[in-house]
Scaffold this active site. Structure first.
Site: not given
Lengths: 201, 201
Positions: A9, A70, A143
């Site tokens: 991420d 992501e 996260d």
């Protein structure tokens, strides 16, 4: 033969990293999870270097079969999106240098795959990651949980193929894998199968 | 003692690279200029790998004292800005890995420094780069000229210090360098001094 996925991420302030091993029977195991990041006042080159060195270390230590990142959209918060994109570029290039395939998944895909709802909040994602990986508590910060959710989502959408069958960005692999009947599943496998069924709707 | 600057105009489709040597007397010389890029249909990881390998090669071949990169803004074309940001992240991290300082300049700063007008078009930038570097014709494509303009802008705004005085992102160095009297300048130096004076207004 299990599939090892490194989920990332990306971000300059906090970059979540999570590695999972996913077996053919869909049982997923946590290998490593963590967060690296830098203060907002730090120079951009120093911030990106921290990300670059972290991703190098994680790739070389855990040797994932695939990297799941992501997908960044420019519609997000404009004050942070450029830094997030720059961090994601560094992460993707690090995998590409090693010949490790890269797959991109949107936040909505991840939420839908893991919780069944593309509009789920971070808490719901963290709770499902905790269940699927049989953890005692949700990984913190969010996260870190998001990185694991990304990794799980990738293994899921791909179907759990061995490394030889991994092709970045392909969705067709998922259909090529015979799914075991739901009857003989463990609770974790059933969660997985249910969430997968929701994601396919 | 001259300052060697590698300027990079980042992008996935076309990434401009230009190296200039700038002497204390402000005479600037072209060392290398080029463009790398990939087709829009290519996978993102493959595209970023091309950029990563190119910047590695240019940094290791030309050993610049400093890297000057165009600052990317999210206000630009949203369909390409994310890729541009990802490419710039790869470029900046490559310099940071080598301990090479990185400076960011906006397109407006570059246009103002090189042509005297922050609203100048690409043709005007190309023509001034051609004059300053004493070239026979403007470098093509425009991304190549833009990379050279970035490199020139950086040496300019910094003042032409030796490598030991280079500090990324600092503007104070420019004032620390004694400027030669305008009287004894060559035509190229005069262009430079005039454009510098405009940039300081």
């Amino acid at each position: 033969m299990s599939l090892r996925v490194l989920g990332v991420d990306p971000g300059l302030t906090r970059c979540g990293l999570g590695v999972v091993d996913v077996e053919r029977n869909r049982r997923a195991t946590l290998v490593a999870v963590g967060v690296v990041g830098t203060e907002a006042g730090t120079a951009l080159d120093a911030r990106l270097l921290v990300i670059a060195e972290a991703i190098d270390l994680w790739l070389d230590t855990h040797k994932p079969d695939v990297l799941a990142v992501e997908r960044v959209f420019s519609q997000l918060n404009v004050s942070t999106v450029m830094g997030t994109a720059q961090a994601s570029g560094v992460v993707i290039a690090a995998a590409a240098r090693r010949g490790i395939p890269v797959a991109l998944h949107t936040p909505t895909e991840v939420k839908a795959a893991v919780t069944g709802s593309g509009g789920a909040n971070k808490d719901a994602v963290g709770k499902m990651v905790t269940k699927i990986l049989r953890l005692d508590a949700p990984p913190k910060p969010a996260d870190a949980a998001d990185a694991l959710a990304l990794a799980l989502t990738h293994a899921w959408r791909r179907g759990v193929a061995g490394p030889g069958q991994t092709t970045a960005g392909s969705a067709s692999g998922a259909r090529a894998i015979a799914r075991p009947p739901t009857a003989g599943l463990t609770p974790a496998q059933r969660l997985w199968a249910e969430a997968e069924a929701r994601a396919r709707r």
